[in-house]
Design a protein around this motif. Structure first.
Motif, mmCIF file in Angstrom:
data_model
loop_
_atom_site.group_PDB
_atom_site.id
_atom_site.type_symbol
_atom_site.label_atom_id
_atom_site.label_comp_id
_atom_site.label_asym_id
_atom_site.label_seq_id
_atom_site.Cartn_x
_atom_site.Cartn_y
_atom_site.Cartn_z
ATOM 1 N N ARG A 168 66.148 13.244 23.751
ATOM 2 C CA ARG A 168 66.403 13.976 25.016
ATOM 3 C C ARG A 168 67.204 15.241 24.758
ATOM 4 O O ARG A 168 66.925 16.292 25.327
ATOM 5 C CB ARG A 168 67.137 13.081 26.003
ATOM 6 N N ARG A 169 68.203 15.173 23.902
ATOM 7 C CA ARG A 169 69.016 16.350 23.589
ATOM 8 C C ARG A 169 68.191 17.413 22.872
ATOM 9 O O ARG A 169 68.362 18.598 23.101
ATOM 10 C CB ARG A 169 70.208 15.959 22.724
ATOM 11 N N ALA A 170 67.286 16.980 21.995
ATOM 12 C CA ALA A 170 66.460 17.945 21.256
ATOM 13 C C ALA A 170 65.468 18.642 22.197
ATOM 14 O O ALA A 170 65.190 19.823 22.035
ATOM 15 C CB ALA A 170 65.711 17.234 20.136
ATOM 16 N N GLU A 171 64.943 17.924 23.184
ATOM 17 C CA GLU A 171 64.007 18.526 24.138
ATOM 18 C C GLU A 171 64.716 19.525 25.056
ATOM 19 O O GLU A 171 64.116 20.512 25.478
ATOM 20 C CB GLU A 171 63.339 17.448 24.975
ATOM 21 N N ALA A 172 65.975 19.281 25.371
ATOM 22 C CA ALA A 172 66.705 20.116 26.318
ATOM 23 C C ALA A 172 67.126 21.444 25.702
ATOM 24 O O ALA A 172 67.359 22.400 26.418
ATOM 25 C CB ALA A 172 67.931 19.373 26.828
ATOM 26 N N GLN A 173 67.199 21.527 24.380
ATOM 27 C CA GLN A 173 67.649 22.762 23.747
ATOM 28 C C GLN A 173 66.511 23.773 23.685
ATOM 29 O O GLN A 173 65.371 23.410 23.377
ATOM 30 C CB GLN A 173 68.171 22.488 22.336
ATOM 31 N N PRO A 174 66.829 25.040 23.961
ATOM 32 C CA PRO A 174 65.776 26.071 23.862
ATOM 33 C C PRO A 174 65.369 26.299 22.402
ATOM 34 O O PRO A 174 66.189 26.170 21.495
ATOM 35 C CB PRO A 174 66.435 27.315 24.441
ATOM 36 N N SER A 175 64.134 26.611 22.186
ATOM 37 C CA SER A 175 63.625 26.846 20.829
ATOM 38 C C SER A 175 63.902 28.245 20.362
ATOM 39 O O SER A 175 63.771 29.185 21.069
ATOM 40 C CB SER A 175 62.122 26.587 20.763
#
Length: 47
Positions: A40-47
């Protein structure tokens, strides 16, 4: 004479194995519980 031998065998063989198996179970449980949070934390961060 058999009692002390059994105690030594238990301390040398059974206790370390129990500690390692307990650590393995604890690590697997912690990894299983925290992988969802990490995703969930990885998905929430902008690329």
């Amino acid at each position: 004479m058999l009692g002390p031998v059994l105690i030594v065998i238990t301390l040398v063989l059974a206790v370390p194995v129990a500690v390692m198996v307990g650590g393995m179970i604890w690590s697997a449980l912690l990894g299983f519980l925290l992988v969802g949070d990490a995703e969930r934390r990885a998905e929430a961060q902008p690329s």
